[in-house]
Design a protein around this motif. Structure first.
Motif, PDB file in Angstrom:
ATOM      1  N   GLY A 170       0.836  -1.195   0.000  1.00 44.05           N
ATOM      2  CA  GLY A 170       0.000   0.000   0.000  1.00 44.05           C
ATOM      3  C   GLY A 170       0.871   1.245   0.000  1.00 44.05           C
ATOM      4  O   GLY A 170       2.108   1.175   0.092  1.00 44.05           O
ATOM      5  N   TYR A 171       0.234   2.409  -0.095  1.00 42.76           N
ATOM      6  CA  TYR A 171       0.992   3.654  -0.212  1.00 42.76           C
ATOM      7  C   TYR A 171       1.807   3.957   1.049  1.00 42.76           C
ATOM      8  O   TYR A 171       2.808   4.677   0.994  1.00 42.76           O
ATOM      9  CB  TYR A 171       0.046   4.826  -0.523  1.00 42.76           C
ATOM     10  CG  TYR A 171      -0.898   5.207   0.581  1.00 42.76           C
ATOM     11  CD1 TYR A 171      -0.558   6.178   1.520  1.00 42.76           C
ATOM     12  CD2 TYR A 171      -2.161   4.611   0.684  1.00 42.76           C
ATOM     13  CE1 TYR A 171      -1.434   6.536   2.530  1.00 42.76           C
ATOM     14  CE2 TYR A 171      -3.031   4.954   1.691  1.00 42.76           C
ATOM     15  CZ  TYR A 171      -2.674   5.923   2.617  1.00 42.76           C
ATOM     16  OH  TYR A 171      -3.526   6.275   3.628  1.00 42.76           O
ATOM     17  N   ARG A 172       1.419   3.430   2.201  1.00 46.80           N
ATOM     18  CA  ARG A 172       2.159   3.704   3.433  1.00 46.80           C
ATOM     19  C   ARG A 172       3.558   3.069   3.440  1.00 46.80           C
ATOM     20  O   ARG A 172       4.387   3.419   4.280  1.00 46.80           O
ATOM     21  CB  ARG A 172       1.365   3.211   4.646  1.00 46.80           C
ATOM     22  CG  ARG A 172       0.107   4.037   4.926  1.00 46.80           C
ATOM     23  CD  ARG A 172      -0.602   3.566   6.182  1.00 46.80           C
ATOM     24  NE  ARG A 172      -1.764   4.402   6.472  1.00 46.80           N
ATOM     25  CZ  ARG A 172      -1.720   5.532   7.169  1.00 46.80           C
ATOM     26  NH1 ARG A 172      -0.562   5.937   7.676  1.00 46.80           N
ATOM     27  NH2 ARG A 172      -2.817   6.248   7.377  1.00 46.80           N
ATOM     28  N   CYS A 213       2.002   7.470  -7.788  1.00 41.75           N
ATOM     29  CA  CYS A 213       0.951   6.903  -6.930  1.00 41.75           C
ATOM     30  C   CYS A 213      -0.357   7.677  -7.037  1.00 41.75           C
ATOM     31  O   CYS A 213      -1.369   7.262  -6.450  1.00 41.75           O
ATOM     32  CB  CYS A 213       1.405   6.912  -5.470  1.00 41.75           C
ATOM     33  SG  CYS A 213       2.589   5.596  -5.071  1.00 41.75           S
ATOM     34  N   CYS A 214      -0.351   8.800  -7.727  1.00 41.20           N
ATOM     35  CA  CYS A 214      -1.552   9.632  -7.796  1.00 41.20           C
ATOM     36  C   CYS A 214      -2.638   8.980  -8.633  1.00 41.20           C
ATOM     37  O   CYS A 214      -2.389   8.476  -9.734  1.00 41.20           O
ATOM     38  CB  CYS A 214      -1.200  11.000  -8.383  1.00 41.20           C
ATOM     39  SG  CYS A 214      -0.132  11.985  -7.312  1.00 41.20           S
ATOM     40  N   LEU A 245      -4.978   8.718  -3.958  1.00 45.02           N
ATOM     41  CA  LEU A 245      -3.880   7.827  -4.323  1.00 45.02           C
ATOM     42  C   LEU A 245      -4.430   6.444  -4.684  1.00 45.02           C
ATOM     43  O   LEU A 245      -5.549   6.089  -4.309  1.00 45.02           O
ATOM     44  CB  LEU A 245      -2.882   7.697  -3.168  1.00 45.02           C
ATOM     45  CG  LEU A 245      -2.234   8.973  -2.633  1.00 45.02           C
ATOM     46  CD1 LEU A 245      -1.408   8.647  -1.392  1.00 45.02           C
ATOM     47  CD2 LEU A 245      -1.373   9.647  -3.694  1.00 45.02           C
ATOM     48  N   TRP A 246      -3.615   5.697  -5.412  1.00 49.86           N
ATOM     49  CA  TRP A 246      -3.979   4.306  -5.671  1.00 49.86           C
ATOM     50  C   TRP A 246      -3.893   3.538  -4.357  1.00 49.86           C
ATOM     51  O   TRP A 246      -2.866   3.562  -3.679  1.00 49.86           O
ATOM     52  CB  TRP A 246      -3.040   3.668  -6.682  1.00 49.86           C
ATOM     53  CG  TRP A 246      -2.974   4.336  -8.026  1.00 49.86           C
ATOM     54  CD1 TRP A 246      -1.866   4.842  -8.615  1.00 49.86           C
ATOM     55  CD2 TRP A 246      -4.047   4.536  -8.946  1.00 49.86           C
ATOM     56  NE1 TRP A 246      -2.166   5.375  -9.841  1.00 49.86           N
ATOM     57  CE2 TRP A 246      -3.519   5.195 -10.075  1.00 49.86           C
ATOM     58  CE3 TRP A 246      -5.411   4.255  -8.943  1.00 49.86           C
ATOM     59  CZ2 TRP A 246      -4.278   5.556 -11.172  1.00 49.86           C
ATOM     60  CZ3 TRP A 246      -6.174   4.619 -10.038  1.00 49.86           C
ATOM     61  CH2 TRP A 246      -5.622   5.258 -11.133  1.00 49.86           C
ATOM     62  N   MET A 247      -4.940   2.834  -3.995  1.00 49.91           N
ATOM     63  CA  MET A 247      -5.005   2.155  -2.705  1.00 49.91           C
ATOM     64  C   MET A 247      -4.477   0.717  -2.758  1.00 49.91           C
ATOM     65  O   MET A 247      -4.137   0.152  -1.733  1.00 49.91           O
ATOM     66  CB  MET A 247      -6.452   2.138  -2.191  1.00 49.91           C
ATOM     67  CG  MET A 247      -7.103   3.513  -2.113  1.00 49.91           C
ATOM     68  SD  MET A 247      -6.170   4.668  -1.070  1.00 49.91           S
ATOM     69  CE  MET A 247      -6.380   3.927   0.526  1.00 49.91           C
TER      70      MET A 247
END
Length: 365
Positions: A170-172, A213-214, A245-247
């Motif tokens: 994920g983005y994190r 990631c947008c 963002l893409w999840m």
């Protein structure tokens, strides 16, 4: 008692040979399909090989390529054999070859089944390879000036845009690594120095992600810096802004992509296995029926054909005894090859007298 015994007339044997001739040529085409599927899968895996760890995930396409080539060779020979089996005189030339050919066809058919099962069992190895590979590639995202790693930034950006994903899980994931090179950090700013010093390893960590990631479907300009800071942006709540963002993580996206390919390839290979199984069954009936014709001596007589000459348990018991006898013969051969210079134990009869009687002790005073 023979298993699935069928009586064949001369006409039925000829028709069976002709049908098998056609099926073997079709099997040559299916072999070429297996080779093509293996090559396609190998190319797809190599496309993103830098995003996978060094775990061996090439064994499936390599197996399909090898099985495809073997299929073309075996079925080409099988077509020639079945074509000549219509004429009993020509069959005599292939009599010695037919049984080994049947055994090779059985082994090849088993390999096709193994290839189909491997396509469905590759999921866990592929997931582990992607997990380790993506984690490693994200660490090198900032190394655009390092030989051998300078392409990874572009590769990851294209991956995240093409598959609409972000990070590994994920983005994190981007919050836990330094993805901005020190070359682009202003070391004269106190904020940058404090952020570097706040980390034990001296990394510049922040709650930001690369531009790739947008989410293109977001109604507002993409927020890729201070993502978790609601006060830094107007009318923003990061926990509800799912379109920003893409999840989806890239590991999951790639795994779904490859799983779809593997399932399609596996289904095709499984259908090919069923087809090859039917060819193997026909070849076995043709072999046994023609051998029985030769025993009878009349090429126009009826003959029986079967899959197994005895029951399944008896066949397994016979093969097991053959294997055991081979082991015993190897032990006997090892005994014959013993070095004659080695001393024989003292309990041997060779240490007794010539009449094999132990010598008597002299008790006379």
């Amino acid at each position: 008692m023979a298993v699935l015994k069928v009586k064949f007339t001369k006409t039925k044997r000829d028709k069976l040979a002709q049908v098998l001739w056609i099926l073997n040529w079709i099997s040559v085409v299916t072999g070429a399909i297996l080779f093509s599927l293996g090559t396609f899968l190998k190319v797809e895996l190599n496309k993103r090989g830098e995003l996978m760890s060094e775990r061996d995930v090439q064994y499936v396409p390599n197996t399909l390529i090898a099985v495809g080539l073997i299929a073309c060779a075996i079925n080409f020979l099988g077509g020639k054999i079945c074509y000549d089996c219509v004429d009993t005189a020509k069959f005599l030339r292939w009599k010695v070859v037919l049984l080994p050919y049947t055994a090779c066809t059985f082994f090849f058919t088993f390999c096709v089944l193994v290839g189909a099962l491997m396509c469905y069992s590759m999921h866990w190895e592929l997931e582990e390879a992607l997990n380790l590979g993506l984690t490693q590639a994200m660490r090198f995202y900032k190394d655009t000036d390092t030989p051998g790693r300078c392409f990874l930034k572009r590769t990851l950006d294209i991956l995240q845009i093409e598959f609409q994903c972000c990070g590994n899980n994920g983005y994190r994931d981007w919050f836990q690594i330094q993805w901005i090179s020190n070359r682009y950090l202003d070391m004269s700013k106190k904020e940058v120095i404090d952020r570097l010093r706040s980390n034990v390893e001296g990394k510049y960590l922040m709650d930001g992600v690369p531009f790739s990631c947008c989410n293109l479907n977001s109604p507002r300009p993409c927020i890729q810096q201070q993502i978790t800071n609601n006060s830094a942006h107007y009318n923003y709540e990061h926990q509800t802004e799912e379109l920003n963002l893409w999840m989806t993580g890239c590991r999951q996206a790639l795994l779904e992509y490859y799983t779809h390919i593997m399932q399609s390839v596996g289904l095709t290979v499984l259908i090919t296995w069923l087809f090859e199984l039917s060819v193997l069954t026909g070849v076995r009936y043709l072999q046994t029926s023609l051998e029985n014709v030769l025993r009878q001596g009349d090429p126009n007589s009826d003959s029986d054909g079967w899959l197994l000459e005895t029951s399944l348990m008896e066949t397994a018991r016979t093969n097991l005894s053959i294997i055991k006898n081979l082991g015993k013969n190897n032990q006997i051969d090892a005994g014959h090859n013993r070095d004659p210079n080695v001393d024989v134990p003292s309990t041997s009869k060779a240490h007794y007298g010539p009449d094999n009687v132990p010598p008597k002790h002299n008790t006379e005073g």
